[in-house]
Write an enzyme that holds these catalytic residues in place. Structure first.
Site, PDB file in Angstrom:
ATOM      1  CG  HIS A  45      -5.248   0.472  -0.010  1.00  0.00           C
ATOM      2  ND1 HIS A  45      -4.165  -0.261  -0.448  1.00  0.00           N
ATOM      3  CD2 HIS A  45      -6.189   0.347  -0.977  1.00  0.00           C
ATOM      4  CE1 HIS A  45      -4.441  -0.817  -1.606  1.00  0.00           C
ATOM      5  NE2 HIS A  45      -5.669  -0.446  -1.969  1.00  0.00           N
TER       6      HIS A  45
ATOM      7  CB  SER B   9      -5.550  -0.630  -5.213  1.00  0.00           C
ATOM      8  OG  SER B   9      -6.084  -1.651  -4.426  1.00  0.00           O
TER       9      SER B   9
ATOM     10  CD  GLU C 266      -0.901   0.940   1.377  1.00  0.00           C
ATOM     11  OE1 GLU C 266      -1.622   0.074   0.832  1.00  0.00           O
ATOM     12  OE2 GLU C 266      -0.406   1.902   0.782  1.00  0.00           O
TER      13      GLU C 266
END
Length: 246
Positions: A212, A89, A182
């Site tokens: 995600h 991320s 995602e």
């Protein structure tokens, strides 16, 4: 924070782990577990970087911190060819940005980098931000505010803050990982395509039906995504083992 899994060998090098959290949050307990898993997968000690967080410390503070960790290891005589960057991320974004900064400065680059679910373009131009709405754990509506808080006025269409717009030539081998459901899927796809076009040894792994940063379910043994997360860690182990050792 240093984390060394049983069997990890310091002579193999170091894995720098760069955590996620929207550039503004940290979860030390989770990060210790993730660093342990990466230490297991890569066969070397992991260093979990505690970078500065927005909004108190917006861009480029966190990128500077990741760059500083890499340079510190070099100063301690850890060969660049035995350093691996890994993160998810926001951490995936930061490590890609750090690679661009290091390359532009002429620093020795790490052996490779694993970026899971990174934001690579803060202009929110990736189609999956809209097409995967409702499929992912992340609501696309929050992406703009995350970018604004982190960038604090820096342009979203420039590198290194948006790695997609950087000069990717000469970067080390990259493993880019994303979940098929995602909203940032196309951020990974577009960056992988650009890196490959720039001559970078790039692998893009898309895990069908995954959200995600799906690999984080290693924290929950009962999660239905655990087998896929375990597959991801085996993939990291195999990919790392094939990197040239210098």
């Amino acid at each position: 924070m240093w984390v060394t899994a049983p069997g990890a060998k310091p002579e193999a090098g170091v894995t720098i782990y760069v955590h996620g959290g929207g550039f503004s949050h940290s979860n030390p307990a989770m990060e210790q577990i993730m660093a342990h898993r990466l230490s297991q997968a890569t066969g070397r000690p992991a260093f979990a970087a505690d970078y500065r967080l927005a909004p108190a410390h917006p861009y480029p503070a966190a990128v500077d911190d990741v760059v500083a960790v890499h340079r510190s290891l070099l100063a301690q005589d850890v060969p660049a060819g035995r350093i691996l960057l890994a993160g998810e991320s926001a951490g995936g974004t930061l490590l890609l940005s750090a690679l661009l900064v290091l390359a532009a400065a002429g620093d020795s680059l790490p052996a490779g980098a694993v970026a899971v679910s990174p934001i690579t373009d803060f202009t929110d131009s990736s189609p999956s931000i809209r097409t995967n709405k409702g499929l992912d754990l992340i609501d696309p509506a929050i992406m703009g505010s995350i970018g604004e808080q982190y960038l604090a006025g820096a342009r979203p269409d420039q590198a290194p803050q948006s790695p997609l717009y950087g000069d990717l030539r000469g970067l080390p081998p990259l493993l880019i990982v994303a979940g098929g459901d995602e909203v940032l899927l196309d951020d990974s796809r577009r960056f992988a395509e650009a890196a490959s076009a720039a001559g970078v040894d790039t692998a893009l792994d898309v895990y069908d039906g995954m959200p995600h940063a799906f690999h984080a379910v290693v924290l929950s043994p009962d999660d239905a995504h655990l087998p896929t997360a375990t597959t991801f860690l085996r993939r990291v182990a195999d990919w790392t083992a094939r990197l040239p050792v210098t």
